[in-house]
Design a protein around this motif. Sequence first.
Motif, PDB file in Angstrom:
ATOM      1  N   UNK A 158      71.109  51.143  14.325  1.00 27.20           N
ATOM      2  CA  UNK A 158      70.933  49.708  14.564  1.00 27.20           C
ATOM      3  C   UNK A 158      69.507  49.368  14.999  1.00 27.20           C
ATOM      4  N   UNK A 159      68.910  50.214  15.834  1.00 23.62           N
ATOM      5  CA  UNK A 159      67.614  49.873  16.429  1.00 23.62           C
ATOM      6  C   UNK A 159      66.461  50.746  15.953  1.00 23.62           C
ATOM      7  N   UNK A 160      66.765  51.787  15.197  1.00 27.55           N
ATOM      8  CA  UNK A 160      65.692  52.632  14.696  1.00 27.55           C
ATOM      9  C   UNK A 160      65.165  53.648  15.686  1.00 27.55           C
ATOM     10  N   UNK A 161      65.930  53.913  16.758  1.00 25.58           N
ATOM     11  CA  UNK A 161      65.506  54.942  17.702  1.00 25.58           C
ATOM     12  C   UNK A 161      65.422  56.286  16.988  1.00 25.58           C
ATOM     13  N   UNK A 162      64.600  57.174  17.516  1.00 21.44           N
ATOM     14  CA  UNK A 162      64.387  58.478  16.893  1.00 21.44           C
ATOM     15  C   UNK A 162      64.716  59.601  17.878  1.00 21.44           C
ATOM     16  N   UNK A 163      64.837  60.793  17.347  1.00 18.93           N
ATOM     17  CA  UNK A 163      65.052  61.961  18.205  1.00 18.93           C
ATOM     18  C   UNK A 163      63.884  62.133  19.165  1.00 18.93           C
ATOM     19  N   UNK A 164      62.698  61.777  18.721  1.00 21.02           N
ATOM     20  CA  UNK A 164      61.516  61.875  19.581  1.00 21.02           C
ATOM     21  C   UNK A 164      61.612  60.915  20.760  1.00 21.02           C
TER      22      UNK A 164
END
Length: 396
Positions: A156-162
Amino acid sequence: MTAEVAVLGVGMHPWGKWGRSFTEYGTAAALAALMDAGLDWPDVGSVVGADTVRGGYPGYVAGATFARALGWQGARVASVYAACASGAQAIATARAQILAGLADVVLVVGADAAPKGFFRPAGGDRPDDPDWLRFRLLGATNPAYFGLYARRRMAVHGDTLEDFALVKVKNAALGALNPYARYRKRVTAEEVAASAVVADPLRLLDICATSDGGAALVLCSMDFARRHGVARPVRIRAVSTVTPRFPNTLLDLPDIATDSAAAVEPPGETLRASIARTAYEEAGIGPEDLSLAEVYDLSTALELQWYEDLGLCGEGEGAKLLREGATAPGGRIPVNTSGGLASFGEAVPAQAIAQVCEVARQLRDAAGDRQVAGARVGITANQGLFGHGSSVIAVR
């Protein structure tokens, strides 16, 4: 004016895997809190214990258990259970007793001796327990649940593993400075990425452990604090222990079989946001007034969600807030200056109390190398039994 009670003393037993009774941890934390308050055990008028379901019969009557361990002296006792919100509900009970005039000084204690591995519902088959159903029917242990949260944020928000790894790096650096934390070692984003996958996309270093530990507070009336010579104590201004807002019965639901236009209006905010809103309203402040926050970081991704639900940023902007350094030491709103559950692990009845211990130390300017300069207002937040949660706002 908002009714307030004073935080006269804070105390903790270090988190870890000690293999001893929860009573020992809670008693040590209680004695430390009394020493911090400059009081003796006979000065306490009431004991409120946050229960541990893993402690057997004594754990279900934690207030009386701690009173007996400290020595019978006539104090009132009360025990509360709300899973991870137990500590905040114990604080709410203590505050109510003080404001009702039933006691001038109340000791709040929570402690746990957690089993190895994932938490599971206690007491065998419990088909009326949503957690039991989640575990048994879906195989969704808590880490699997955290993984679903993380996947949603990524989609939904484009968060990443980083982004998730940066949360762990921040909290581990702060935990390294906290003598009560279980894990006192800094980690790098590369180490987070290299740790084993537990519940995709979350790695081992993205989720919190289970721990032993204890925490305690000495709360008192404002009049007692003044008589005790504390002119400007840390004060608890709000305690929010709200439940979700959802239809409960078939009578509340529209007839979707015959009316295609009928729909249940979705709640205007998440449970976590409603926890915070209720606390802000009671305290008469807003997120812009906060100096710091202690939040329930069962996973790195969940900490980012709390940024949004506490109103520290807009929806979907949690990772951006983190990357800007706003939630790190020296940032606009430091989060989890204690090191969070990432550094402590879960000692369930103690953790909401431990959050208030950290906020109180910060507001006293007594947090050492973790100190937030000029801290005046702090908020805590976590979730608890059956989806409800808790938030405490303290000021100085």
